[in-house]
Design a protein around this motif. Structure first.
Motif, PDB file in Angstrom:
ATOM      1  N   TRP A  36       0.871  -1.190   0.000  1.00  0.00           N
ATOM      2  CA  TRP A  36       0.000   0.000   0.000  1.00  0.00           C
ATOM      3  C   TRP A  36       0.895   1.223   0.000  1.00  0.00           C
ATOM      4  O   TRP A  36       1.832   1.307   0.800  1.00  0.00           O
ATOM      5  CB  TRP A  36      -0.871  -0.006   1.251  1.00  0.00           C
ATOM      6  N   GLN A  37       0.623   2.162  -0.876  1.00  0.00           N
ATOM      7  CA  GLN A  37       1.460   3.359  -0.934  1.00  0.00           C
ATOM      8  C   GLN A  37       0.628   4.626  -0.757  1.00  0.00           C
ATOM      9  O   GLN A  37      -0.456   4.754  -1.336  1.00  0.00           O
ATOM     10  CB  GLN A  37       2.218   3.436  -2.257  1.00  0.00           C
ATOM     11  N   VAL A  38       1.168   5.527   0.028  1.00  0.00           N
ATOM     12  CA  VAL A  38       0.543   6.830   0.229  1.00  0.00           C
ATOM     13  C   VAL A  38       1.000   7.744  -0.904  1.00  0.00           C
ATOM     14  O   VAL A  38       2.191   8.023  -1.038  1.00  0.00           O
ATOM     15  CB  VAL A  38       0.970   7.433   1.585  1.00  0.00           C
ATOM     16  N   LEU A  39       0.068   8.202  -1.712  1.00  0.00           N
ATOM     17  CA  LEU A  39       0.410   9.197  -2.734  1.00  0.00           C
ATOM     18  C   LEU A  39       0.357  10.591  -2.135  1.00  0.00           C
ATOM     19  O   LEU A  39       1.180  11.443  -2.446  1.00  0.00           O
ATOM     20  CB  LEU A  39      -0.554   9.100  -3.918  1.00  0.00           C
ATOM     21  N   GLY A  40      -0.642  10.816  -1.301  1.00  0.00           N
ATOM     22  CA  GLY A  40      -0.797  12.110  -0.650  1.00  0.00           C
ATOM     23  C   GLY A  40      -1.299  11.908   0.763  1.00  0.00           C
ATOM     24  O   GLY A  40      -2.269  11.180   0.982  1.00  0.00           O
ATOM     25  N   SER A  41      -0.632  12.560   1.720  1.00  0.00           N
ATOM     26  CA  SER A  41      -0.952  12.354   3.134  1.00  0.00           C
ATOM     27  C   SER A  41      -1.595  13.587   3.768  1.00  0.00           C
ATOM     28  O   SER A  41      -1.747  13.646   4.977  1.00  0.00           O
ATOM     29  CB  SER A  41       0.330  12.009   3.898  1.00  0.00           C
ATOM     30  N   THR A  68      -8.276  10.792  -5.244  1.00  0.00           N
ATOM     31  CA  THR A  68      -7.415  11.472  -6.218  1.00  0.00           C
ATOM     32  C   THR A  68      -7.317  12.959  -5.885  1.00  0.00           C
ATOM     33  O   THR A  68      -7.618  13.817  -6.698  1.00  0.00           O
ATOM     34  CB  THR A  68      -7.974  11.288  -7.649  1.00  0.00           C
ATOM     35  N   GLY A  69      -6.907  13.274  -4.661  1.00  0.00           N
ATOM     36  CA  GLY A  69      -6.735  14.668  -4.260  1.00  0.00           C
ATOM     37  C   GLY A  69      -5.632  15.344  -5.054  1.00  0.00           C
ATOM     38  O   GLY A  69      -4.819  14.691  -5.721  1.00  0.00           O
ATOM     39  N   ALA A  70      -5.590  16.672  -4.967  1.00  0.00           N
ATOM     40  CA  ALA A  70      -4.615  17.441  -5.751  1.00  0.00           C
ATOM     41  C   ALA A  70      -3.193  17.016  -5.410  1.00  0.00           C
ATOM     42  O   ALA A  70      -2.836  16.844  -4.248  1.00  0.00           O
ATOM     43  CB  ALA A  70      -4.806  18.934  -5.490  1.00  0.00           C
ATOM     44  N   GLY A  71      -2.403  16.835  -6.437  1.00  0.00           N
ATOM     45  CA  GLY A  71      -1.014  16.423  -6.269  1.00  0.00           C
ATOM     46  C   GLY A  71      -0.809  14.931  -6.381  1.00  0.00           C
ATOM     47  O   GLY A  71       0.313  14.461  -6.591  1.00  0.00           O
ATOM     48  N   THR A  72      -1.880  14.163  -6.267  1.00  0.00           N
ATOM     49  CA  THR A  72      -1.696  12.704  -6.233  1.00  0.00           C
ATOM     50  C   THR A  72      -1.506  12.104  -7.623  1.00  0.00           C
ATOM     51  O   THR A  72      -0.911  11.030  -7.749  1.00  0.00           O
ATOM     52  CB  THR A  72      -2.878  12.002  -5.528  1.00  0.00           C
ATOM     53  N   ALA A  73      -1.987  12.775  -8.675  1.00  0.00           N
ATOM     54  CA  ALA A  73      -1.760  12.243 -10.022  1.00  0.00           C
ATOM     55  C   ALA A  73      -0.270  12.308 -10.358  1.00  0.00           C
ATOM     56  O   ALA A  73       0.298  11.358 -10.910  1.00  0.00           O
ATOM     57  CB  ALA A  73      -2.593  13.004 -11.052  1.00  0.00           C
ATOM     58  N   HIS A  95     -15.198  15.845  -1.920  1.00  0.00           N
ATOM     59  CA  HIS A  95     -14.419  17.025  -1.520  1.00  0.00           C
ATOM     60  C   HIS A  95     -13.197  17.124  -2.432  1.00  0.00           C
ATOM     61  O   HIS A  95     -12.616  16.103  -2.837  1.00  0.00           O
ATOM     62  CB  HIS A  95     -13.951  16.887  -0.059  1.00  0.00           C
ATOM     63  N   THR A  96     -12.775  18.360  -2.728  1.00  0.00           N
ATOM     64  CA  THR A  96     -11.681  18.540  -3.693  1.00  0.00           C
ATOM     65  C   THR A  96     -10.405  17.817  -3.268  1.00  0.00           C
ATOM     66  O   THR A  96      -9.673  17.304  -4.111  1.00  0.00           O
ATOM     67  CB  THR A  96     -11.354  20.034  -3.880  1.00  0.00           C
ATOM     68  N   ASP A  97     -10.143  17.776  -1.960  1.00  0.00           N
ATOM     69  CA  ASP A  97      -8.883  17.161  -1.524  1.00  0.00           C
ATOM     70  C   ASP A  97      -8.897  15.644  -1.634  1.00  0.00           C
ATOM     71  O   ASP A  97      -7.913  14.986  -1.275  1.00  0.00           O
ATOM     72  CB  ASP A  97      -8.514  17.610  -0.103  1.00  0.00           C
ATOM     73  N   HIS A  98      -9.988  15.097  -2.153  1.00  0.00           N
ATOM     74  CA  HIS A  98     -10.068  13.650  -2.416  1.00  0.00           C
ATOM     75  C   HIS A  98     -10.376  13.347  -3.880  1.00  0.00           C
ATOM     76  O   HIS A  98     -10.440  12.176  -4.247  1.00  0.00           O
ATOM     77  CB  HIS A  98     -11.131  12.993  -1.525  1.00  0.00           C
ATOM     78  N   SER A  99     -10.603  14.386  -4.678  1.00  0.00           N
ATOM     79  CA  SER A  99     -11.106  14.102  -6.033  1.00  0.00           C
ATOM     80  C   SER A  99     -10.526  14.980  -7.139  1.00  0.00           C
ATOM     81  O   SER A  99     -10.668  14.658  -8.314  1.00  0.00           O
ATOM     82  CB  SER A  99     -12.632  14.275  -6.042  1.00  0.00           C
ATOM     83  N   ALA A 100      -9.870  16.090  -6.801  1.00  0.00           N
ATOM     84  CA  ALA A 100      -9.565  17.128  -7.805  1.00  0.00           C
ATOM     85  C   ALA A 100      -8.682  16.649  -8.947  1.00  0.00           C
ATOM     86  O   ALA A 100      -8.741  17.197 -10.047  1.00  0.00           O
ATOM     87  CB  ALA A 100      -8.913  18.332  -7.121  1.00  0.00           C
ATOM     88  N   ASP A 101      -7.860  15.630  -8.735  1.00  0.00           N
ATOM     89  CA  ASP A 101      -6.940  15.182  -9.795  1.00  0.00           C
ATOM     90  C   ASP A 101      -7.550  14.147 -10.731  1.00  0.00           C
ATOM     91  O   ASP A 101      -6.850  13.666 -11.625  1.00  0.00           O
ATOM     92  CB  ASP A 101      -5.653  14.600  -9.182  1.00  0.00           C
ATOM     93  N   LEU A 102      -8.823  13.807 -10.557  1.00  0.00           N
ATOM     94  CA  LEU A 102      -9.392  12.773 -11.445  1.00  0.00           C
ATOM     95  C   LEU A 102      -9.267  13.179 -12.918  1.00  0.00           C
ATOM     96  O   LEU A 102      -8.837  12.354 -13.751  1.00  0.00           O
ATOM     97  CB  LEU A 102     -10.843  12.500 -11.030  1.00  0.00           C
ATOM     98  N   PRO A 103      -9.595  14.437 -13.304  1.00  0.00           N
ATOM     99  CA  PRO A 103      -9.413  14.794 -14.726  1.00  0.00           C
ATOM    100  C   PRO A 103      -7.962  14.664 -15.176  1.00  0.00           C
ATOM    101  O   PRO A 103      -7.709  14.347 -16.347  1.00  0.00           O
ATOM    102  CB  PRO A 103      -9.881  16.259 -14.781  1.00  0.00           C
TER     103      PRO A 103
END
Ligand SMILES: [Zn+2]
Length: 323
Positions: A36-41, A68-73, A95-103
Motif C-alpha cells: 500500500w502506498q501513500v500518494l498524498g498524506s 485522487t486529491g490534488a497532487g496525487t496524479a 471534496h476537492t482534496d479527495h477528487s480534484a486530480d481525477l481529470p
C-alpha cells in the motif's frame, strides 16, 4: 570553436549522468508482493503534503487508486504507476482534496495504451453534493461540462477506453461487495462526514486486508465490522483530541475514536493520514492518546510511504482493556 566543443561535451556528459540516474532508480518496497502506498498524506491545505490519495500495488503493478486529491496524479507518476494497470479508481467522497486530480488521470491516459474499461466507484448525491455520476457528467459530458474535450471517456465512442462509473447507493449499516476482480475485491460502507455523502472501503487481496476510512467522524456502526481483523487501517487524523472547531469535529474523528476503532476491531496496524496543520501541531499529544488505547503499531503517513503487506501470521497484538 574549441570553447563551443568543450561546452557541448559538458552538456552531453551532464545529460548522460541525468539519464543514467533516472534509469537506475532504487527499487521500491512496492515493486514486489502486495503493498500500500501513500500518494498524498495531506488535507485541503496547500503545503508540503499532497492531498489525499493512495494506491494498491500487486507484484509491481498499481492496481487500484483510492482518492485522487490534488497532487496525487503527479505522485502516481513519480511512483511509476501506469494507468494501463489500474483495475479500479474509488473515491471516498467528492471534496476537492479527495477528487480534484481525477481529470488529470483521465487526460494523462489519452497518451497511454489503455484499451480496457476502467471502473470508478463513488458516493451518491444529496442536496449539497452531486452523485459520482452527476459529478463526472459535470466534468466531461453535461451541457456545460468543464472538460467537454474528454467526453469520449464516458460515451460509447470517441476514446480508446471508457470510464465505467458506479454510484454506490448503500443504506446506513450496509457492507456491500462493490468490486470483484481477478486481483482483489472491495467492500464498502457509508460513513458520516458531516452532510457529505462518503464511503469507507475494505480491500481484500491475496489473504491480506486493508481498510481505508477516507474522511469520516468514524462513528458509523458498520465500521467496526468493516475493520475487523484488517492488516492495515488508514485513518484520517484531521483534528486534535480537543478541537474547538465544531464544524471540523462533526466531519472528522478525534484521535481517541480512531484508536478505539482500531483496538476494538483488532486491526494489526494503524496508519494516520489526512494530516492538517492543526493535527500536525497536536501530533505528539494525539500519538500519546492513540498509543494509550491501541496496542498495535502506529505510523504517521508521509507522501510516497510504501507499506509492504506480508502474508499474515497468527500473531496479534495484545488486547487492552475496553476503550
Ligand atoms: Zn472531506
Amino acid at each position: 570553436m574549441a570553447w563551443t566543443l568543450r561546452r557541448l561535451t559538458c552538456v552531453l556528459a551532464f545529460a548522460s549522468i541525468a539519464l543514467s540516474a533516472t534509469a537506475s532508480e532504487a527499487p521500491s518496497a512496492c515493486d514486489h508482493g502486495v503493498a500500500w502506498q501513500v500518494l498524498g498524506s495531506g488535507g485541503p491545505e496547500l503545503n508540503q503534503r499532497a492531498q489525499s490519495g493512495h494506491v494498491l500495488w500487486i507484484d509491481g503493478k498499481a492496481r487500484a487508486v483510492f482518492d485522487t486529491g490534488a497532487g496525487t496524479a503527479v505522485a502516481f507518476g513519480k511512483a511509476r504507476g501506469r494507468i494501463e494497470d489500474l483495475d479500479l479508481i474509488a473515491l471516498s467522497h467528492l471534496h476537492t482534496d479527495h477528487s480534484a486530480d481525477l481529470p488529470a488521470y483521465v487526460k494523462a491516459s489519452f497518451f497511454g495504451e489503455r484499451r480496457r474499461d476502467l471502473p470508478i466507484l463513488g458516493p451518491p448525491g444529496n442536496n449539497v453534493f452531486p452523485s459520482l455520476e452527476a459529478w463526472l457528467a459535470a466534468l466531461f459530458t453535461g451541457e456545460h461540462a468543464a472538460y467537454p474535450y474528454l467526453a469520449g471517456f464516458l460515451q460509447p465512442e470517441g476514446a480508446a477506453y471508457r470510464l465505467r462509473p458506479a454510484t454506490l447507493q448503500l443504506s446506513d449499516g450496509d457492507i456491500a461487495t462493490v468490486f470483484t476482480g481477478p486481483n482483489f475485491s472491495v467492500r464498502a460502507t457509508p460513513v458520516k462526514h458531516g452532510p457529505i455523502p462518503a464511503l469507507a472501503w475494505r480491500i481484500d487481496v491475496q489473504g491480506r486486508s486493508v481498510v481505508y476510512l477516507g474522511d469520516t467522524d468514524a462513528q458509523a456502526p458498520a465500521l467496526l465490522e468493516l475493520a475487523q481483523g484488517a492488516d492495515l487501517l488508514i485513518a484520517n487524523l484531521a483534528i486534535s483530541e480537543h478541537s474547538n472547531d465544531s464544524v471540523a469535529s462533526r466531519l472528522h474523528a478525534p484521535p481517541s475514536r480512531i484508536a478505539s476503532l482500531a483496538q476494538r476491531a483488532g486491526t494489526r496496524r494503524l496508519l494516520l493520514s489526512h494530516l492538517m496543520q492543526r493535527s500536525e501541531q497536536a501530533l505528539p499529544e494525539s500519538l500519546r492518546i492513540i498509543r494509550a488505547i491501541y496496542s498495535g503499531p502506529v505510523e504517521v503517513a508521509q507522501d510516497g510511504l510504501c507499506l509492504p503487506l506480508p502474508l499474515r501470521n497468527n500473531a496479534t497484538h495484545t488486547k487492552k482493556g475496553p476503550a
